[in-house]
Design an enzyme around this catalytic site. Structure first.
Site, PDB file in Angstrom:
ATOM      1  N   GLY A 181      -5.327  -2.389   8.140  1.00 55.26           N
ATOM      2  CA  GLY A 181      -4.267  -1.504   8.628  1.00 55.26           C
ATOM      3  C   GLY A 181      -3.302  -1.092   7.533  1.00 55.26           C
ATOM      4  O   GLY A 181      -2.142  -1.503   7.536  1.00 55.26           O
ATOM      5  N   TYR A 182      -3.792  -0.327   6.574  1.00 54.08           N
ATOM      6  CA  TYR A 182      -2.949   0.130   5.457  1.00 54.08           C
ATOM      7  C   TYR A 182      -2.584   1.610   5.612  1.00 54.08           C
ATOM      8  O   TYR A 182      -1.421   1.980   5.678  1.00 54.08           O
ATOM      9  CB  TYR A 182      -3.688  -0.034   4.121  1.00 54.08           C
ATOM     10  CG  TYR A 182      -3.790  -1.444   3.571  1.00 54.08           C
ATOM     11  CD1 TYR A 182      -3.202  -2.529   4.213  1.00 54.08           C
ATOM     12  CD2 TYR A 182      -4.488  -1.685   2.386  1.00 54.08           C
ATOM     13  CE1 TYR A 182      -3.317  -3.813   3.682  1.00 54.08           C
ATOM     14  CE2 TYR A 182      -4.597  -2.968   1.853  1.00 54.08           C
ATOM     15  CZ  TYR A 182      -4.018  -4.019   2.504  1.00 54.08           C
ATOM     16  OH  TYR A 182      -4.134  -5.268   1.980  1.00 54.08           O
ATOM     17  N   GLU A 217     -10.856  -6.016  -4.139  1.00 51.78           N
ATOM     18  CA  GLU A 217     -11.474  -5.217  -3.087  1.00 51.78           C
ATOM     19  C   GLU A 217     -12.360  -4.132  -3.690  1.00 51.78           C
ATOM     20  O   GLU A 217     -13.453  -3.857  -3.206  1.00 51.78           O
ATOM     21  CB  GLU A 217     -10.346  -4.596  -2.264  1.00 51.78           C
ATOM     22  CG  GLU A 217     -10.788  -3.843  -1.037  1.00 51.78           C
ATOM     23  CD  GLU A 217      -9.663  -2.966  -0.502  1.00 51.78           C
ATOM     24  OE1 GLU A 217      -8.492  -3.239  -0.825  1.00 51.78           O
ATOM     25  OE2 GLU A 217      -9.970  -2.014   0.205  1.00 51.78           O
ATOM     26  N   GLU A 230      -9.001  10.098  -8.776  1.00 52.43           N
ATOM     27  CA  GLU A 230      -7.830  10.537  -9.549  1.00 52.43           C
ATOM     28  C   GLU A 230      -6.871   9.363  -9.767  1.00 52.43           C
ATOM     29  O   GLU A 230      -6.331   9.170 -10.859  1.00 52.43           O
ATOM     30  CB  GLU A 230      -7.111  11.674  -8.815  1.00 52.43           C
ATOM     31  CG  GLU A 230      -7.867  12.999  -8.821  1.00 52.43           C
ATOM     32  CD  GLU A 230      -9.094  13.011  -7.921  1.00 52.43           C
ATOM     33  OE1 GLU A 230      -9.178  12.177  -6.985  1.00 52.43           O
ATOM     34  OE2 GLU A 230      -9.985  13.838  -8.167  1.00 52.43           O
TER      35      GLU A 230
END
Lengths: 326, 376
Positions: free
Chosen positions: A65-66, A181, A310
């Site tokens: 939940g970011y 991650e 980017e």
């Protein structure tokens, strides 16, 4: 080991992740890659005892939940609020791309606990059961045929022991976990699998004409070369971790290179197949079961999901090479 | 995968950097590259004293180091644009050891090389420019007075200063091998070529030249004595190119940090930052793949790994130099600025010892037609 794990090194786990992705298995779950390591560093004894054995046994999973509608690459600007109310926090806001929220048991949630502080210093992490009253999960279907979600948080109440680590230190835990991650989610396994499938097809009997085509030959050599580079960049970052070094720009480089390669292979692959390259899985005439067409679509998200290319380049240039920030 | 350098290797790198800064700064390297001067002999004595020449040779002549030690040194030499003579001589000396020339005269010659008193080089390429796939037209013929050599080699580095040449030649009946020839033997003539990298390259003609020793590849050891040299030459060229790219990259990061336009360092602009990120990826991946190929040099697929390394590094280093110039802008185009020397040397390195087109086709044959798929 004490929490029911194997007690193995990060290096061993990345080799396993690579093999699993090669097999098309996505086991690099949020639980294993983000929640577990962060709880080992920042979790309370009660949290570790409750969650780590269940994670190790594969019994529970987490949605991440970011991301919010207004906080993508600029993740630290997230606006979901968690307000202290007695022994609870009350959560309000909207999260998007909460993949797995319709299947997982918990959400690993980042929410703002101090709106007055600078944006990086007012964020906290929570573990919230997705069965909590006030959470609504709505599906978002993707161009690759998969599902992700948008989740609405309406006065969702969690006890204070749902807080992970110190209040308002969430951003530091998040960024430390992000480097790992990136390694865990984006291994060379997928690229290796795609390259081998494409090559096996071109080498199969009946495809001599393609095999002799100088453009196909050159394109496949390029893929093979980049596959080697992809693996070396990945192993370098994993090796740094095994030495106790945080691979921040090196993990970014690996993620960027791997995901861009995962897009180039189906691009090369569909072209090598000529008009047959456009046929979808399900069409009996589709070469390699339509794998190149499917991955051509599926791979689109990879260069922005988990940190855009980017952003990775900015990390390499500033954190890695020390160029001044704007 | 273990990327840690040993304490010894770190000391060697530090020593090399300090020595090159002192004895081969750009103020010295530049004029030498612009000239036709032979290599200053005093430098070579110092290199021998530093132990570089014996580093990768077997005991008792050398200290038995491996190819990775040479690779680490080559990167430093590339940063300083040091003459190619070092790699040429060591490729030659390692070949002498590999083919098993262990008799007394060759032990003496190797000792001379390790002490800095003699130089060697290898001659593989012919008029068609091929490095990996070429079949030599240069012929060695056995007569009453031993072997004689006829033919012409192209792009032979350092042929004029070497005392010894190892020449890839056919030995009749489809056999291929190495003819070891003294530079001052009758019938040897050198014509200088003018390379963009300003390294010393020659066309070398052999007109009925007596051969000191002829070593033909037997059935089964072609990999050991011919492909092995090709692989080592590619890996060492890659390592030098990594040094070339590393220096251009460092100059560029410095420039982007210091150069102010629109009231701020140009390195704060994302357009510049992202170019630097790509240069960094190209540089570091080239170093990784070069070390990878060096550490696998004893394996059966060594030539394939070296070709992958050379193909990637050649093209990646071209991109690094292109962007280095783009970010430097006008100042890097001026002859007083050293960047153009690196630009030149990168192009030579790309095209020497396996140009991209040849490597692409050779790898395609391996990937498409070999028994195992030869994917990395």
């Amino acid at each position: 080991v004490e929490f029911g794990g194997g007690g193995r090194s990060f290096w061993e786990s990345v080799v396993i992740a690579e093999e699993l992705q090669y097999g098309g298995v996505h086991t690099s779950s949020t639980a294993v890659r983000v929640v577990g390591p962060t709880l080992m560093i920042a979790g309370s004894d009660a949290q570790r005892a409750r969650f780590l054995p269940a994670i190790a046994r594969g019994e529970i999973d987490f949605a991440l939940g970011y991301t919010e509608p207004g906080a993508g690459s600029d993740l630290a600007s997230l606006q979901t609020r968690a307000v202290r109310d007695g022994d609870s926090f009350v959560i309000n806001g909207t999260k998007i791309f909460t993949s797995m929220a319709h299947r997982a048991e918990f959400c690993w949630l980042a929410a703002r606990t101090d709106p007055q502080a600078p944006k990086h210093r007012g964020i906290s992490l929570f573990i919230v059961p997705l069965s909590s009253p006030g959470i609504t999960v709505r599906p978002l279907y993707t161009m690759a045929g998969g599902r992700t979600n948008v989740t609405y948080w309406d006065n969702v109440r969690v006890p204070v022991d749902a807080l992970v680590g110190e209040e308002n230190r969430g951003w530091y835990y998040m960024t430390a976990a992000l480097d790992f991650e990136r390694l865990a989610y984006y291994t060379p396994g997928t690229a290796q699998y795609l390259a081998e499938q494409l090559l096996a097809y071109i080498r199969a009997p009946g495809n001599e004409q393609k095999r002799r085509d100088p453009q196909v030959r050159a394109a496949l050599v390029r893929v093979a070369t980049e596959l080697l580079i992809c693996r070396l960049l990945y192993r370098r970052a994993a090796w740094l971790v095994s030495q106790g070094i945080v691979p921040n720009y090196e993990a970014a480089m690996s993620k960027m290179f791997t995901t861009e390669l995962e897009q180039r292979i189906p691009q090369v692959g569909t072209r090598a197949l000529g008009p047959y390259g456009q046929l979808e899985p399900g069409d009996p005439a589709a070469p390699i079961g339509g794998l190149m067409e499917l991955e051509h679509r599926h791979g689109v998200y990879k260069t922005f999901g988990g940190g855009s290319s980017e952003l990775m380049r900015t990390i390499i240039a500033t954190r890695g090479m020390g160029l001044p920030r704007a | 995968m273990d990327l840690a350098l040993t304490e010894q290797q770190r000391i060697m790198i530090d020593t090399a950097r300090a020595w090159l800064r002192e004895r081969w700064p750009l103020a010295v390297a530049g004029p030498w590259l612009d000239s036709d001067e032979p290599l200053p002999h005093t430098l070579w004595d110092e290199i021998a004293t530093l132990g570089w020449l014996g580093l990768s040779l077997s005991e008792p002549v050398g200290v038995g180091g491996d190819l990775l030690d040479l690779v680490l040194l080559q990167e430093e030499l590339g940063r300083a644009l040091f003459p190619s003579t070092f790699a040429s001589t060591l490729l030659f000396a390692r070949l002498v050891e590999r083919v098993g020339l262990v008799n007394e005269p060759w032990q003496d010659r190797l000792r001379l090389i390790a002490s800095g008193a003699a130089l060697g080089t290898i001659a593989l390429i012919e008029e068609d420019g091929r490095f990996v796939t070429g079949v030599p037209q240069t012929r060695a013929v056995q007569g009453a007075h031993g072997w004689r050599l006829r033919g012409e080699k192209w792009f032979v580095r350092d042929a004029d200063t070497a005392q010894w040449l190892a020449v890839l030649a056919s030995g009749g009946d489809g056999a291929v091998g190495w003819a070891f020839v003294a530079r001052d033997a009758p019938g040897v003539s050198c014509i200088p070529l003018r390379s963009t990298g300003r390294d010393r390259q020659y066309r070398v003609r052999f007109d009925d030249t007596p051969v000191a020793d002829m070593v033909l590849a037997r059935e089964g050891n072609k990999k050991d004595i011919i492909d092995r040299v090709r692989a080592e030459a590619m890996v060492l060229e890659c390592a030098y190119l990594v040094g070339v790219a590393a220096e251009a990259h460092a100059m560029t990061v410095r420039h982007a940090t210091e150069r102010v336009q629109f009231g701020r360092p140009v390195g704060t602009f994302q357009a510049i930052q992202h170019k630097v990120a790509d240069m960094t990826t190209d540089l570091e991946s080239s170093r990784l793949v070069t070390h990878y190929a060096a550490t696998r040099i004893d394996r059966p697929r060594a030539l394939i790994e070296a070709m992958y390394a050379k193909l990637w590094t050649s093209e990646a280093v071209q991109r690094v130099l292109r962007e280095a110039h783009q970010i430097h802008g006008g100042i890097g185009y001026i002859i007083e600025h050293p960047l153009h020397r690196y630009f030149r040397r990168a192009k030579t390195g790309e095209l020497m010892f396996g140009a991209p087109a040849e490597l692409t086709e050779a790898l395609a044959a391996a990937v498409m037609e070999s028994d195992d798929s030869c994917l990395p």
